[in-house]
Enzyme design. Structure first.
Site, PDB file in Angstrom:
ATOM      1  N   LYS A  21     -22.830  23.487 -59.127  1.00  0.00           N
ATOM      2  CA  LYS A  21     -22.075  23.769 -60.238  1.00  0.00           C
ATOM      3  C   LYS A  21     -22.337  25.280 -60.624  1.00  0.00           C
ATOM      4  CE  LYS A  21     -21.926  20.950 -63.932  1.00  0.00           C
ATOM      5  NZ  LYS A  21     -21.074  20.524 -64.627  1.00  0.00           N
ATOM      6  N   ARG A  90     -26.450  21.777 -68.701  1.00  0.00           N
ATOM      7  CA  ARG A  90     -25.716  21.030 -68.004  1.00  0.00           C
ATOM      8  C   ARG A  90     -26.658  21.027 -66.626  1.00  0.00           C
ATOM      9  NH1 ARG A  90     -20.664  22.752 -69.884  1.00  0.00           N
ATOM     10  NH2 ARG A  90     -19.382  20.923 -70.744  1.00  0.00           N
ATOM     11  N   GLY A  99     -22.642  12.028 -63.066  1.00  0.00           N
ATOM     12  CA  GLY A  99     -23.341  11.429 -64.217  1.00  0.00           C
ATOM     13  C   GLY A  99     -24.797  10.834 -63.961  1.00  0.00           C
ATOM     14  N   MET A 101     -27.619  12.648 -64.098  1.00  0.00           N
ATOM     15  CA  MET A 101     -28.508  13.425 -64.648  1.00  0.00           C
ATOM     16  C   MET A 101     -28.163  13.918 -65.875  1.00  0.00           C
ATOM     17  SD  MET A 101     -30.362  15.383 -61.476  1.00  0.00           S
ATOM     18  CE  MET A 101     -28.571  16.216 -61.221  1.00  0.00           C
ATOM     19  N   ARG A 334     -15.174  23.091 -57.821  1.00  0.00           N
ATOM     20  CA  ARG A 334     -15.653  22.976 -56.573  1.00  0.00           C
ATOM     21  C   ARG A 334     -14.654  22.328 -55.766  1.00  0.00           C
ATOM     22  NH1 ARG A 334     -18.289  17.233 -58.675  1.00  0.00           N
ATOM     23  NH2 ARG A 334     -16.302  16.142 -59.345  1.00  0.00           N
ATOM     24  N   HIS A 449     -27.085 -10.558 -33.479  1.00  0.00           N
ATOM     25  CA  HIS A 449     -26.136 -10.847 -32.234  1.00  0.00           C
ATOM     26  C   HIS A 449     -24.533 -10.908 -32.992  1.00  0.00           C
ATOM     27  CE1 HIS A 449     -23.754 -13.452 -29.576  1.00  0.00           C
ATOM     28  NE2 HIS A 449     -24.389 -12.706 -28.581  1.00  0.00           N
ATOM     29  N   ARG A 571     -20.746  -5.210 -19.386  1.00  0.00           N
ATOM     30  CA  ARG A 571     -22.039  -6.265 -19.354  1.00  0.00           C
ATOM     31  C   ARG A 571     -21.425  -7.467 -18.694  1.00  0.00           C
ATOM     32  NH1 ARG A 571     -22.422  -4.397 -25.181  1.00  0.00           N
ATOM     33  NH2 ARG A 571     -24.606  -3.515 -25.415  1.00  0.00           N
ATOM     34  N   ARG A 626     -22.810  -3.397 -15.137  1.00  0.00           N
ATOM     35  CA  ARG A 626     -24.369  -3.467 -15.198  1.00  0.00           C
ATOM     36  C   ARG A 626     -24.681  -4.976 -14.831  1.00  0.00           C
ATOM     37  NH1 ARG A 626     -27.152  -3.936 -20.849  1.00  0.00           N
ATOM     38  NH2 ARG A 626     -26.317  -5.963 -20.900  1.00  0.00           N
ATOM     39  N   GLU A 757     -33.913   2.570 -20.818  1.00  0.00           N
ATOM     40  CA  GLU A 757     -33.970   1.723 -22.037  1.00  0.00           C
ATOM     41  C   GLU A 757     -35.405   1.217 -22.460  1.00  0.00           C
ATOM     42  OE1 GLU A 757     -31.216  -1.525 -21.998  1.00  0.00           O
ATOM     43  OE2 GLU A 757     -31.625  -2.040 -19.928  1.00  0.00           O
ATOM     44  N   SER A 776     -27.934   5.911 -17.900  1.00  0.00           N
ATOM     45  CA  SER A 776     -27.308   5.606 -19.201  1.00  0.00           C
ATOM     46  C   SER A 776     -28.213   5.084 -19.995  1.00  0.00           C
ATOM     47  CB  SER A 776     -26.108   4.453 -18.865  1.00  0.00           C
ATOM     48  OG  SER A 776     -25.514   4.066 -20.145  1.00  0.00           O
ATOM     49  N   GLY A 778     -29.655   3.084 -22.820  1.00  0.00           N
ATOM     50  CA  GLY A 778     -29.593   1.882 -23.528  1.00  0.00           C
ATOM     51  C   GLY A 778     -30.500   2.141 -24.850  1.00  0.00           C
ATOM     52  N   THR A 779     -29.720   2.640 -25.904  1.00  0.00           N
ATOM     53  CA  THR A 779     -30.625   3.001 -27.164  1.00  0.00           C
ATOM     54  C   THR A 779     -30.985   1.656 -28.077  1.00  0.00           C
ATOM     55  OG1 THR A 779     -28.285   3.404 -27.903  1.00  0.00           O
ATOM     56  CG2 THR A 779     -29.877   5.566 -27.196  1.00  0.00           C
ATOM     57  N   ASN A 780     -30.258   0.569 -27.470  1.00  0.00           N
ATOM     58  CA  ASN A 780     -30.547  -0.333 -28.308  1.00  0.00           C
ATOM     59  C   ASN A 780     -31.900  -0.848 -28.092  1.00  0.00           C
ATOM     60  OD1 ASN A 780     -27.952  -0.403 -29.447  1.00  0.00           O
ATOM     61  ND2 ASN A 780     -27.247  -1.859 -27.744  1.00  0.00           N
ATOM     62  N   ASP A 781     -32.089  -1.175 -26.769  1.00  0.00           N
ATOM     63  CA  ASP A 781     -33.350  -1.526 -26.462  1.00  0.00           C
ATOM     64  C   ASP A 781     -34.487  -0.578 -26.455  1.00  0.00           C
ATOM     65  OD1 ASP A 781     -33.687  -4.388 -25.422  1.00  0.00           O
ATOM     66  OD2 ASP A 781     -32.296  -3.866 -24.037  1.00  0.00           O
ATOM     67  N   CYS A 844     -25.080   4.181 -23.731  1.00  0.00           N
ATOM     68  CA  CYS A 844     -24.200   2.901 -23.940  1.00  0.00           C
ATOM     69  C   CYS A 844     -24.634   2.051 -25.041  1.00  0.00           C
ATOM     70  CB  CYS A 844     -23.845   2.463 -22.376  1.00  0.00           C
ATOM     71  SG  CYS A 844     -25.448   1.451 -21.827  1.00  0.00           S
ATOM     72  N   TYR A 864     -21.470  11.825 -21.372  1.00  0.00           N
ATOM     73  CA  TYR A 864     -20.728  11.002 -21.912  1.00  0.00           C
ATOM     74  C   TYR A 864     -21.100  10.069 -22.814  1.00  0.00           C
ATOM     75  CZ  TYR A 864     -22.244   7.268 -18.767  1.00  0.00           C
ATOM     76  OH  TYR A 864     -22.984   6.576 -17.967  1.00  0.00           O
TER      77      TYR A 864
HETATM   78  C1  PEP Z   1     -29.038  -1.263 -24.724  1.00  0.00           C
HETATM   79  O1  PEP Z   1     -30.070  -1.579 -24.615  1.00  0.00           O
HETATM   80  O2  PEP Z   1     -28.646  -0.100 -25.600  1.00  0.00           O
HETATM   81  C2  PEP Z   1     -27.875  -1.710 -24.057  1.00  0.00           C
HETATM   82  C3  PEP Z   1     -26.844  -1.112 -24.164  1.00  0.00           C
HETATM   83  O3  PEP Z   1     -27.835  -2.824 -23.594  1.00  0.00           O
HETATM   84  P1  PEP Z   1     -27.848  -4.233 -24.536  1.00  0.00           P
HETATM   85  O4  PEP Z   1     -27.304  -3.951 -25.690  1.00  0.00           O
HETATM   86  O5  PEP Z   1     -26.783  -5.319 -23.612  1.00  0.00           O
HETATM   87  O6  PEP Z   1     -29.235  -4.896 -24.379  1.00  0.00           O
HETATM   88 MG    MG Z   2     -30.305  -3.367 -23.336  1.00  0.00          MG
END
Ligand code: PEP
Ligand code: MG
Length: 884
Positions: A21, A90, A99, A101, A334, A449, A571, A626, A757, A776, A778-781, A844, A864
């Site tokens: 502001k 203000r 709103g 503060m 603004r 899941h 998968r 995979r 992963e 690749s 595997g950012t989940n694991d 992935c 990618y």
């Molecule tokens: C992962 O682990 O990021 C992955 C892509 O494999 P999944 O989710 O099947 O374990």
């Molecule tokens: Mg995995």
């Protein structure tokens, strides 16, 4: 340091120091627009105050100096007895926190100066009304008196007088009410309402600083991901009055419609009123164009100023203004907030008008906004939800409740819209999820899941609705208030809000999704045209390719239509479930060569057909398949159930008790299956399984090549932690492909790569790259193993505490944890490429479709991202945005 800036000393780029502001008031002042004189106390002063509990040294003197300048500019002194100068105090942080503060108006009014205000305004009622508002506002915000004491007294005054609205109270009533309010202050705050204007000012400033720390401000910052340590600036500004009569008024306006993005000014005006009256919605406002009749000159000036502001900021601006006796004052501007649809329309319109270029238009929209536009939505409702859970996968779905996968499939195939309701889901529910419009669970969070699979399938999902008691056996669930919903009853699931309703809410399909799916053309609507132009520019600018995670020919087809340039993760798990599960069970349990060969022979043609069709859909584009990943026990009967079966069979003296099976299941049972016999480990203990898959892949490729197709085959090995694991699998795979090539007489080109992963894989990436053509991530694991917490369990348990306490601001399963997981990725990229310069790199995990993470993947140098088909347009947009 300098703690106080006159409005004329700042500019729009000083928002860190002056708040949003303050910076924009300064900008308008410097532009020569009519802003009431004033000054801004910096966020730095606030931070000092919050750390030490005292005003920083030198601040008082600076405030003095700027106050005197303000008084000189106005020709009046703060709270002087005749014709007092009043100021508004203000808050105004770097990021708008509407709103949240404190704000105190009419500072400077006292028992002595109230008469001076009455004389100047020629309106005794206005003076007393302003004074009682000051005591009320000051009492609650600065002195911490419970607001109810004041509103009760106000209500009492009106009831005594027999009037309904505030306007029914005259000057005398308000004078009496002011006295009552001062009594309330004395009683509740244990002190008199301050009669020294400067003391009022200082206390108001301190209170605005302190309001940064209130619970609601913290909660808001948390929800909006605004850092805790910024502090707020304080703007002190000469009061102007919109409530001096019909020649005065106040309003808000936008240079374009912030809801739709349509061009043309848009706003509301309220004659004879102060700013709070507009916000409070007490009286009905007039549309802005009516100002042209009421105050033609002020209207014309306002239109000019709005045009100037939009040209200057090159964007939609919102403003607040007040007209005091025909004189227009700008109180705020603004770059305005807007809906997702407006963001796209405005960005494209400004580009077409030549105000901004295509890169800038791309910068002005976000992947999150596009995602929002792609989901169907429910219209507004005032129904009370049955339950609230985690908004796991957005969308709006209506259907009849079913409690198991088989019923979902059966009813789905009969053409019914079904909602699959489970306590939690597992791979056996996949068919049911495919046939359902939405999935509702009572357990699990955003990476459960149910959530992951539903997002992948583009199904709406609310998970972790813990207030529901689900009794699948009895085919019903019960809500917290005892409502019973039985199989076949209709419910509505809002995956965007995380809510569930009884009965059917009306759903509107998303035109943007229809456009991407090819069901509508861009030219049918200006929003679609805007989306089309902007995403086409993203496609011209991107460096990151966008692939899709797709496991079926249908998914592959859809991914391609949505703009994917390949499959980054196919998968193969689900190809082994359902009817084929018994075949896998036979393979795992086979005791002799012959039995094993027989089981394999039965599976091979099925797998080959799967891959052939996927290669066909993705002809000419890379397909990363995979090899099998899930833990072994998922292919075997449930341990507990089987134990019972054997016991019963034996008790009955039956000779065919499945004891061998139980022994095998016993042997393979694991305490911690996610860290157990899965991925490459499975492939090494049952090499025939991977042989089978590789053979199916190679034969499918041969089929396609013979048919004139161009399959780009990539074979990917999961859960590798050491180069040796990969080498063993790769060696066998090469032999298998060579066999197939020989048998079929076709030259099969393919690449073998691995998932990264596990932390150890990232840390030994240089070695692993020697036998991998691609990585690749595997950012989940990887997230699960780097943090050491289970992706399936965390969100319902300790995550809420972590989020509230700021261990992280977003779940690391949703947005990549740059410091930890990201660092490992960076190491693996560097060392992998050093060992093999042409190493292809992708991701992935779920993060591949997350807008904030995509930027990181771009920065770290991946080639990618791969995400669920539905996220592909969002990822394309973000891949382009990462470049501009
Ligand atoms: C992962 O682990 O990021 C992955 C892509 O494999 P999944 O989710 O099947 O374990
Ligand atoms: Mg995995």
């Amino acid at each position: 340091p300098k703690y106080v800036y006159d409005f004329a000393e700042g500019n729009q780029f000083m928002a860190d120091l002056l708040g949003g502001k303050g910076a924009n008031l300064a900008e308008m002042t410097v532009m020569g627009l009519p802003v009431p004189p004033g000054f801004t106390i910096t966020t730095e002063a606030c931070r000092a105050y919050l750390t030490t509990g005292a005003m920083p040294e030198g601040l008082a003197a600076e405030v003095d100096e700027h106050l005197h300048a303000l008084e000189r500019a106005m020709g009046r002194k703060l709270g002087q007895v005749d014709q007092p100068l009043l100021v508004a105090v203000r808050s105004g942080a770097r990021y708008s926190m509407p709103g949240m503060m404190d704000t105190v108006l009419d500072i400077g009014l006292t028992d002595d100066s109230v008469a001076g205000l009455a004389a100047w305004a020629g309106d005794e009622r206005l003076a007393w009304d302003s004074y009682r508002r000051l005591v009320q506002m000051f009492g609650t915000t600065v002195l911490g008196v419970d607001a109810e004491h004041f509103t009760d007294a106000l209500r009492h005054a009106k009831r005594t007088k027999g009037v309904a609205g505030d306007l029914g109270l005259d000057a005398g009533d308000l004078r009496a009410l002011t006295a009552t309010f001062k009594d309330i202050v004395r009683e509740r705050a244990g002190r008199e309402f301050p009669q020294d204007p400067r003391e009022q000012l200082d206390m108001a400033i301190a209170s605005v600083f302190a309001s940064w720390r209130t619970d609601r401000a913290r909660t808001y910052r948390h929800a909006e991901h605004i850092p805790e340590d910024l502090g707020t600036a304080v703007n002190v500004c000469a009061m102007v009055f919109g409530n001096l009569g019909d020649d005065s008024g106040t309003g808000v306006a936008f240079t374009r419609d912030p809801a739709t993005g349509a061009s043309g000014v848009y706003g509301d005006y309220l004659p004879n009123a102060q700013g709070e009256d507009v916000v409070a919605g007490i009286r009905n406002t007039l549309p802005l164009h009516r100002l042209a009749d009421l105050q033609p000159q002020a209207h014309e000036q306002l239109m000019d100023i709005m045009a100037t502001l939009e040209e200057h900021y090159r964007d939609l601006c919102d403003i607040e203004f007040t007209i005091e006796r025909h004189k227009l004052w700008m109180l705020q501007t603004r770059v305005g907030k807007r809906t997702a649809a407006a963001a796209f329309r405005i960005a494209n319109a400004l580009r077409e008008e030549g105000v901004i270029d295509a890169d800038e238009a791309l910068r002005r929209v976000t992947g999150a906004q596009l995602a929002q536009l792609m989901f169907p939505r429910f219209g507004d409702t005032d129904r009370v939800p049955l339950a609230t859970g985690v908004a796991a996968s957005p969308g709006a779905a209506v259907g009849e409740v079913v409690f198991d996968s088989a019923t979902a499939v059966r009813r789905g195939e009969q053409g019914a819209a079904v909602i699959l309701v489970r306590r939690e889901t597992n791979p056996d529910d996949l068919d049911g999820m495919i046939h359902a419009r939405a999935v509702l669970t009572s357990r699990g969070g955003k990476t459960s899941h149910a959530a992951v699979v539903a997002r992948g399938l583009g199904r709406t999902c609310v998970c972790g609705a813990e207030s529901l008691t689900i009794d699948a056996e009895a085919r019903r669930f019960t809500t917290a208030d005892g409502t019973v919903v039985a199989e076949g009853d209709v419910i509505s699931v809002d995956g965007t809000a995380g809510t569930v309703y009884l009965g059917e809410l009306a759903v509107a399909p998303s035109p943007v999704a229809d456009y991407f799916e090819g069901r509508r053309t861009a030219d049918s609507d200006d929003l679609l045209r805007a989306v089309d132009r902007i995403i086409s520019h993203a496609d011209r600018r991107h460096r990151l390719e966008v692939r899709a995670n797709a496991d079926t020919p249908q998914d592959a087809h859809r991914a391609r239509r949505l703009g994917a340039t390949g499959i980054g993760l196919c998968r193969t798990e689900h190809m082994f479930l359902g009817d084929r599960r018994t075949l896998v069970e036979r393979l795992i349990l086979a005791s002799g060569e012959a039995a094993r060969a027989e089981a394999l022979a039965a599976l091979l043609p099925l797998q080959r057909a799967d891959f052939t069709r996927i290669f066909e859909e993705m002809d000419g584009l890379p397909v990363t398949i995979r090899l099998l990943d899930p833990p072994l026990h998922e292919f075997l009967p449930d341990h507990v159930e089987l134990t019972a079966r054997v016991a019963v069979a034996k008790a009955l003296g039956q000779t065919d008790a499945p004891e061998d099976l139980l022994r095998a299941v016993d042997r393979l049972h694991e305490q911690n299956p996610m860290l157990g016999t899965r991925g490459v480990r499975l492939g090494l203990i049952i090499p025939e399984l991977y042989d089978l898959q590789v053979r199916a892949i190679a034969e499918a490729a041969a089929v396609r090549i013979r048919a004139g197709g161009t399959p780009h085959v990539e074979i990917m090995v999961p859960l590798v932690g050491d180069a040796r694991e990969l080498e063993m699998v790769a060696a066998r795979a090469r032999r298998t492909v060579a066999d197939v090539a020989r048998e079929s007489g076709v030259d099969i080109r393919y690449r073998i790569g691995t998932m990264i992963e596990l932390p150890r894989a990232a840390l030994t990436a240089g070695r692993i790259a020697e036998s991998a053509a691609f990585f690749s991530f595997g950012t989940n694991d990887l997230t699960q193993t780097v943090w050491g917490f289970s992706r399936d369990d965390v969100e319902g348990s300790f995550f809420p505490v972590y989020l509230i306490e700021g261990v992280f601001e977003v779940s690391p399963f949703e947005t990549i944890d740059r410091e930890g997981v990201g660092r490992l990725i960076a190491i693996a990229v560097r060392e992998g490429r050093a060992a093999r310069p042409d190493l292809a790199l992708g991701v992935c995990g779920e993060h591949g479709g997350d807008p904030a993470s995509i930027r990181f993947f771009h920065e770290v140098g991946l080639d990618y991202v791969s995400c669920s088909p539905f996220r592909v347009p969002v990822a394309r947009l973000e891949a382009g945005r990462a470049v501009v």
